[in-house]
Every structure is written in C-alpha cells, then in structure tokens.
Design an enzyme around this catalytic site. Structure first.
Site, PDB file in Angstrom:
ATOM      1  CB  CYS A 131     -15.380  -7.556   6.477  1.00 28.32           C
ATOM      2  SG  CYS A 131     -14.631  -5.955   6.133  1.00 28.32           S
ATOM      3  CB  CYS A 166      -0.928   0.034   8.288  1.00 31.18           C
ATOM      4  SG  CYS A 166      -1.673  -1.242   7.244  1.00 31.18           S
ATOM      5  CB  CYS A 173      -1.729   4.029   8.100  1.00 30.80           C
ATOM      6  SG  CYS A 173      -2.788   4.624   6.754  1.00 30.80           S
ATOM      7  NE  ARG A 198     -17.368  -6.004  13.912  1.00 28.43           N
ATOM      8  CZ  ARG A 198     -17.665  -5.339  12.797  1.00 28.43           C
ATOM      9  NH1 ARG A 198     -16.736  -4.700  12.140  1.00 28.43           N
ATOM     10  NH2 ARG A 198     -18.905  -5.332  12.347  1.00 28.43           N
ATOM     11  CB  CYS A 207     -18.308  -0.732   9.198  1.00 28.74           C
ATOM     12  SG  CYS A 207     -17.140  -1.509  10.340  1.00 28.74           S
ATOM     13  CB  CYS A 246      -0.915  -0.016   1.226  1.00 27.44           C
ATOM     14  SG  CYS A 246      -2.033   1.405   1.251  1.00 27.44           S
ATOM     15  CB  CYS A 265     -18.485  -5.622   5.423  1.00 24.75           C
ATOM     16  SG  CYS A 265     -17.587  -4.163   6.010  1.00 24.75           S
TER      17      CYS A 265
HETATM   18  N1  SAM Z   1      -6.711   0.289   3.102  1.00 21.62           N
HETATM   19  C1  SAM Z   1      -8.010   0.512   3.578  1.00 21.62           C
HETATM   20  C2  SAM Z   1      -8.098   1.665   4.553  1.00 21.62           C
HETATM   21  O1  SAM Z   1      -7.100   2.053   5.131  1.00 21.62           O
HETATM   22  O2  SAM Z   1      -9.216   2.165   4.742  1.00 21.62           O
HETATM   23  C3  SAM Z   1      -8.650  -0.715   4.203  1.00 21.62           C
HETATM   24  C4  SAM Z   1      -7.858  -1.628   5.085  1.00 21.62           C
HETATM   25  S1  SAM Z   1      -7.165  -0.926   6.563  1.00 21.62           S
HETATM   26  C5  SAM Z   1      -6.067  -2.203   7.062  1.00 21.62           C
HETATM   27  C6  SAM Z   1      -8.523  -0.952   7.702  1.00 21.62           C
HETATM   28  C7  SAM Z   1      -8.289  -0.497   9.122  1.00 21.62           C
HETATM   29  O3  SAM Z   1      -7.548  -1.488   9.834  1.00 21.62           O
HETATM   30  C8  SAM Z   1      -7.500   0.766   9.374  1.00 21.62           C
HETATM   31  O4  SAM Z   1      -8.256   1.927   9.167  1.00 21.62           O
HETATM   32  C9  SAM Z   1      -7.133   0.613  10.838  1.00 21.62           C
HETATM   33  O5  SAM Z   1      -8.113   1.200  11.664  1.00 21.62           O
HETATM   34  C10 SAM Z   1      -7.093  -0.898  11.039  1.00 21.62           C
HETATM   35  N2  SAM Z   1      -5.722  -1.361  11.313  1.00 21.62           N
HETATM   36  C11 SAM Z   1      -4.727  -1.518  10.414  1.00 21.62           C
HETATM   37  N3  SAM Z   1      -3.597  -1.931  11.013  1.00 21.62           N
HETATM   38  C12 SAM Z   1      -3.884  -2.043  12.332  1.00 21.62           C
HETATM   39  C13 SAM Z   1      -3.120  -2.418  13.473  1.00 21.62           C
HETATM   40  N4  SAM Z   1      -1.833  -2.732  13.381  1.00 21.62           N
HETATM   41  N5  SAM Z   1      -3.733  -2.438  14.672  1.00 21.62           N
HETATM   42  C14 SAM Z   1      -5.044  -2.102  14.774  1.00 21.62           C
HETATM   43  N6  SAM Z   1      -5.807  -1.732  13.735  1.00 21.62           N
HETATM   44  C15 SAM Z   1      -5.234  -1.696  12.532  1.00 21.62           C
HETATM   45  C1  DTB Z   2     -11.198  -2.563  11.385  1.00 20.04           C
HETATM   46  O1  DTB Z   2     -11.555  -1.549  12.020  1.00 20.04           O
HETATM   47  N1  DTB Z   2     -10.326  -3.456  11.822  1.00 20.04           N
HETATM   48  C2  DTB Z   2     -10.094  -4.477  10.823  1.00 20.04           C
HETATM   49  C3  DTB Z   2     -11.129  -4.117   9.739  1.00 20.04           C
HETATM   50  N2  DTB Z   2     -11.669  -2.875  10.191  1.00 20.04           N
HETATM   51  C4  DTB Z   2     -10.752  -4.076   8.325  1.00 20.04           C
HETATM   52  C5  DTB Z   2      -8.692  -4.573  10.379  1.00 20.04           C
HETATM   53  C6  DTB Z   2      -7.713  -4.813  11.492  1.00 20.04           C
HETATM   54  C7  DTB Z   2      -6.363  -4.999  10.883  1.00 20.04           C
HETATM   55  C8  DTB Z   2      -5.337  -5.382  11.897  1.00 20.04           C
HETATM   56  C9  DTB Z   2      -3.989  -5.521  11.287  1.00 20.04           C
HETATM   57  C10 DTB Z   2      -3.890  -6.612  10.246  1.00 20.04           C
HETATM   58  O2  DTB Z   2      -4.354  -7.748  10.475  1.00 20.04           O
HETATM   59  O3  DTB Z   2      -3.266  -6.369   9.210  1.00 20.04           O
HETATM   60 FE1  SF4 Z   3      -2.860   1.249   3.342  1.00 21.39          FE
HETATM   61 FE2  SF4 Z   3      -2.793   0.123   5.730  1.00 21.39          FE
HETATM   62 FE3  SF4 Z   3      -3.276   2.730   5.530  1.00 21.39          FE
HETATM   63 FE4  SF4 Z   3      -5.137   0.948   4.679  1.00 21.39          FE
HETATM   64  S1  SF4 Z   3      -4.430   1.248   6.796  1.00 21.39           S
HETATM   65  S2  SF4 Z   3      -4.445   2.801   3.628  1.00 21.39           S
HETATM   66  S3  SF4 Z   3      -3.793  -0.689   3.933  1.00 21.39           S
HETATM   67  S4  SF4 Z   3      -1.362   1.682   4.939  1.00 21.39           S
END
Ligand code: SAM
Ligand code: DTB
Ligand code: SF4
Length: 342
Positions: free
Chosen positions: A108, A71, A68, A271, A199, A64, A139
């Site tokens: 989802c 992430c 973030c 959730r 959501c 990506c 979702c």
């Molecule tokens: N890329 C898309 C976005 O950012 O909207 C969808 C996937 S993204 C992984 C969805 C959500 O996962 C993020 O907005 C964040 O709240 C959550 N998330 C990602 N990495 C995480 C982590 N290490 N711990 C907790 N939540 C995480």
């Molecule tokens: C949300 O709020 N939490 C989920 C879902 N929406 C997509 C994602 C959590 C991701 C946690 C880190 C991972 O597994 O990569």
């Molecule tokens: Fe990309 Fe992760 Fe940010 Fe979603 S949360 S936009 S997958 S870097």
C-alpha cells in the site's frame, strides 16, 4: 474445527440497513458473548487461522494542507515530520521487493495529499504497474480522487484504494475541518465506479463515545457495498497534534469495536491497523479472536512505528496463525463453496 464442517444454511444475507440501536446493542453484549458471535461469523467466511498481511510505504511524506487532528503529516502541526517529494519509482520498487520477500501479499502506497494533482497520476501509475508486476496486490491512499483519477489508477492496475471515513458523521467536525464527510463518500463512490476494491475504515480512541464508535461502523456497513478491507486504527498519539494527550481507550472497548465490525461486515477483511506497536500480544490475540484477519506488517506504518517482523512472526507462531496466501476473492469463493455444500 475449521468452518468447512459447520452447517452454513443459516448464513444471513449481507445487510446494509443497520440501525444505530442494533449496533449499540451488539456493543453492549457481555464481552464473551460478543466474541463468540463475532468468532462464529468469522469462521463462516474465513479460515480463522489465516491473516492477510499488507505492507505500507509512505511515497510522499508530510507537508499536507489538511487539518486532520490525529495526523502527524499535517503541515500546520509541529510534529517533527519533514516533508519529502514523491519517491522515485525505482525506490518504491526496491521497498516493494523487500516487502514481498518478508511475506507481504499487498503493498500500500500512501501520500500526504489532500488529493493528487492530475500531473501526479502518471507517476503513481508507473509505481502501481511495477509493484503489480512483482505479483503483489496493489493499494494506494492518496486523498480525495476525481472520477477520472480513479479510472486512471484502475487502468494502471490498482487493486484497492484506501480512503477512510475515520469516525462517525456527528463527530467528524471535531476532527477535520478542511473537507466534508460527503467528500469522502464521493471519493469512495468514484473508486467503486471505477471497479476498484475499497479499503475503508476509521480510527478509534480519539475521544469519541461508544455511540460514535457505533456510528462509524454503521456508516461503513451501510455503504452501498461493504468495504473489501476495513482498517480499524487505534489512535497513535503524536506529540504536536491536537489529539496528543487524549484519554486512552479501554483495550476491551477496542476489541469490542473489532468484533462488531466483523459481525456487521462478515465477508470483509477486518484489519488490526495503526496502534499495534503499543498493544500487548494478549490484546492482539483477543483482536484475532474477535475476527480481525489482516494486519499492517513491517517496522513502519507511514511515519510512526509498527511491531517489527520478528515480533509478528513470533506472535503468529505462538497463536498458530499463518499469513494468508489466497486473495480476498478466494476467501469469498471458499465461503460460497461451503454454503453450496451445506
Ligand atoms: N492523505 C490521505 C488521506 O487522508 O486519505 C492518505 C493518507 S492518511 C495518513 C490515511 C489514514 O491514516 C487516515 O485516514 C487515518 O485514518 C489514518 N491515520 C493517520 N494518522 C493516524 C494516527 N495518528 N493514528 C491512527 N490512524 C491514523
Ligand atoms: C489506514 O487505515 N491506516 C494506515 C493506512 N490506512 C494508510 C495509516 C496509519 C497511519 C498511522 C500514522 C502514521 O504512521 O503516520
Ligand atoms: Fe493529510 Fe494526514 Fe489528513 Fe491524510 S490524514 S489528508 S495526510 S492530514
């Protein structure tokens, strides 16, 4: 006793005008008083023994371009997550069948995109149609959406779109630099305007203050409509991301965050989301007592671990919880019937 027998005439209207001070005052209540208030709100709108279960699948992992800081899927951090192409519809369908057989009611699909390209939409639409045909709620979480993309996903039968605010507006700039808070609000508006359910939640344990946790919940509760589902994630610290090594949040503070979310957004599914794998059963039980009524279920989130199904079912059995069979509208109807009878 379930809520049905309780007088509900005092149920207040949904509020969208919460001040930061109101919310901080809730956070500051004695722990047991806060849980009592949140539990009372929970009972007014839901059967507290029911927990909705959603299963996640990463249909396009890693690579990506966003930054973030939490992430593992951001290309720029070295986390060991390999980038993959978008999965085939057949492979997604197979996973959805497994999730349904394991008892999930919602499926989802997540993609590590900043936003989908228009050419991706028909491919995701095909997945949505097939998953929906299994009788699962659908979702997706694909990043920012344009108006037209939101409408195309709705037309394919998408029930919910997940797009998180992630944190308070004033802390956001310390976590993400590649898109603005307003971009997120715009995507949520496109999702609502297309007629899909939202959501939307965030992450705690990223080094934010209590005031900033209150700020996240304020931003969520003061949206034009409360999100239908509110995922509260506890940061999963992944080696290689800038947030690895962040001081752990006090578990009771996490429970308080759940409780305040329940009070502010009484009809939403709150959730208990990422971070459950490292929570004790006792901590999860406190979260359910504080009003959490939904979980991600299945051994994987997107790239990180989640409790396995056996552990969750054993916990449900010990706590007398059951997977929610009815959909969210039914829960609202339940509350309406109860209110009318009061
Ligand atoms: N890329 C898309 C976005 O950012 O909207 C969808 C996937 S993204 C992984 C969805 C959500 O996962 C993020 O907005 C964040 O709240 C959550 N998330 C990602 N990495 C995480 C982590 N290490 N711990 C907790 N939540 C995480
Ligand atoms: C949300 O709020 N939490 C989920 C879902 N929406 C997509 C994602 C959590 C991701 C946690 C880190 C991972 O597994 O990569
Ligand atoms: Fe990309 Fe992760 Fe940010 Fe979603 S949360 S936009 S997958 S870097």
């Amino acid at each position: 006793m379930p809520a049905v027998s309780e007088p509900l005439s005092a149920a207040p209207a949904l509020r969208h005008d919460w001040s930061r001070a109101d919310i901080e005052a809730l956070f500051a209540l004695p722990f047991t008083e806060l849980l009592h208030r949140a539990g009372s709100v929970h009972r007014r709108h839901f059967d507290p023994a029911e927990v909705q279960i959603s299963t996640l699948l990463s249909v396009k992992t890693g690579g990506c371009p966003e930054d973030c800081a939490y992430c593992p899927q951001a290309q720029r951090y070295h986390t060991g997550v390999d980038a993959t192409k978008l999965m085939s519809t057949e492979a997604v369908l197979e996973k959805a069948k497994q999730a349904k057989a394991a008892g999930a009611s919602r499926f989802c699909m997540g993609a590590a995109w900043r936003s989908p390209k228009d050419r991706d939409i028909p491919k995701v639409a095909a997945m949505i149609r097939e998953v929906k045909a299994l009788g699962l709620e659908t979702c997706a979480t694909l990043g920012m959406l344009s108006d037209g993309q939101a409408q195309a996903l709705k037309a394919a039968g998408l029930d919910y779109y997940n797009h998180n605010l992630d944190t308070a507006p004033e802390f956001y700039g310390e976590i993400i630099h590649t898109r603005e808070y307003q971009d997120r609000l715009d995507t949520l508006a496109h999702v609502r305007d297309a007629g899909m359910k939202t959501c939307c939640g965030g992450i705690v344990g990223m080094g934010e203050s209590r005031a900033q946790r209150a700020g996240l919940l304020q931003a969520l509760a003061n949206l034009p409509a409360h999100p239908d589902s509110v995922p509260i994630n506890r940061l999963v610290q992944v080696e290689g991301t800038p947030l690895a090594g962040t001081a752990e949040l006090d578990p009771f503070e996490f429970v308080r965050t759940i409780a305040v979310a329940r009070i502010l957004m009484p009809q939403s599914m709150v959730r208990l989301s990422a971070g459950r794998e490292t929570m004790s059963d006792e901590l999860q039980a406190l979260c359910f007592a504080a009003g959490a009524n939904s979980i991600f279920y299945g051994e994987k989130l997107l790239t990180t671990g989640n409790p396995d199904a056996e552990r969750d079912m054993a916990l449900f059995a010990r706590l007398g919880l059951r997977p929610m069979q009815i959909v969210e509208e039914a829960a609202t109807v339940h509350a309406d019937i109860v209110e009318a009878a009061a």
